[in-house]
Design an enzyme around this catalytic site. Structure first.
Site, mmCIF file in Angstrom:
data_model
loop_
_atom_site.group_PDB
_atom_site.id
_atom_site.type_symbol
_atom_site.label_atom_id
_atom_site.label_comp_id
_atom_site.label_asym_id
_atom_site.label_seq_id
_atom_site.Cartn_x
_atom_site.Cartn_y
_atom_site.Cartn_z
ATOM 1 N N HIS A 1 0.835 -1.195 0.000
ATOM 2 C CA HIS A 1 0.000 0.000 0.000
ATOM 3 C C HIS A 1 0.875 1.253 0.000
ATOM 4 C CE1 HIS A 1 -3.652 -2.225 1.968
ATOM 5 N NE2 HIS A 1 -3.259 -2.774 0.833
ATOM 6 N N GLU B 1 0.890 3.860 1.932
ATOM 7 C CA GLU B 1 1.399 4.250 3.250
ATOM 8 C C GLU B 1 2.483 3.293 3.746
ATOM 9 O OE1 GLU B 1 -3.131 5.025 3.189
ATOM 10 O OE2 GLU B 1 -1.742 3.523 2.447
ATOM 11 N N CYS C 1 -5.004 1.397 6.698
ATOM 12 C CA CYS C 1 -5.474 0.096 7.179
ATOM 13 C C CYS C 1 -4.578 -0.369 8.326
ATOM 14 C CB CYS C 1 -5.466 -0.926 6.031
ATOM 15 S SG CYS C 1 -3.809 -1.443 5.532
ATOM 16 N N CYS D 1 -0.897 -0.673 7.247
ATOM 17 C CA CYS D 1 -0.272 0.634 7.047
ATOM 18 C C CYS D 1 -0.049 1.358 8.371
ATOM 19 C CB CYS D 1 -1.125 1.475 6.114
ATOM 20 S SG CYS D 1 -1.198 0.823 4.432
#
Length: 196
Positions: free
Chosen positions: A92, A94, A122, A125
């Site tokens: 992801h 992040e 999430c 992350c």
């Protein structure tokens, strides 16, 4: 198909390399080993940061990646140090951004930086942000809003666990700002029609 995937990955890597980066050595990049405490973010800086992250999401979507974007702001709350889009289901924006930042800057410096992201981080992350020692997170729209956008898409089986709970489980404080309702419509625009 494989050529298209390679082109997409190459484009994504090139985009990530275009993001402003500093040398790893704090002396080389003039970053103090211990940064001063972050200043309070203004509404204008929050909006500017979210728009920068959303531009990353839009750019990466053009190459077939999930439309998420994130940037890291320096302690001055204006300078974008790095940016990142999604590379895959376990890469992801992040998460990759936090890892790159941790490899580039000292934990002390990152504690005065801000990670700005289009959607609420999430669990994965949030953990990466925590371990990278990034001191503040700004997100635009909630995980719940993202869940409504993605529905039952297998490309993004969204979890319903606020990042606040992840951060509260740790031993250090991460300042959390979000959601920002005034920005939501702008931030969800790149997701429309993507998750079908």
């Amino acid at each position: 198909m494989k050529t298209m995937q390679k082109t997409s990955l190459l484009a994504a890597v090139c985009l990530s390399l275009l993001a402003p980066m500093q040398p790893i050595n704090a002396e080389e990049n003039n970053a103090p080993a211990s940064a001063p405490a972050s200043k309070k973010l203004t509404d204008e800086q929050i909006t500017k940061g979210l728009r920068a992250a959303n531009k990353v999401a839009i750019d990466w979507k053009k190459f077939g990646h999930h439309p998420f974007g994130a940037v890291i702001l320096a302690p001055d709350n204006n300078t974008v140090l790095m940016s990142q889009g999604n590379l895959g289901v376990v890469r992801h924006a992040e998460t990759d951004l936090s890892r790159r930042a941790a490899e580039t800057y000292t934990p002390e410096y990152l504690s005065s930086c801000t990670l700005v992201t289009t959607m609420e981080p999430c669990v994965m992350c949030a953990g990466a942000i925590y371990w990278a020692n990034i001191g503040r997170v700004v997100y635009g729209a909630t995980e719940e809003t993202l869940g409504k956008l993605t529905g039952t898409s297998k490309m993004n089986p969204t979890m319903n666990l606020p990042c606040k709970k992840v951060f509260e489980s740790g031993q250090k404080t991460i300042e959390l700002i979000g959601p920002i309702p005034a920005m939501e419509a702008e931030l969800i625009e790149p997701h429309k029609g993507f998750w079908k």
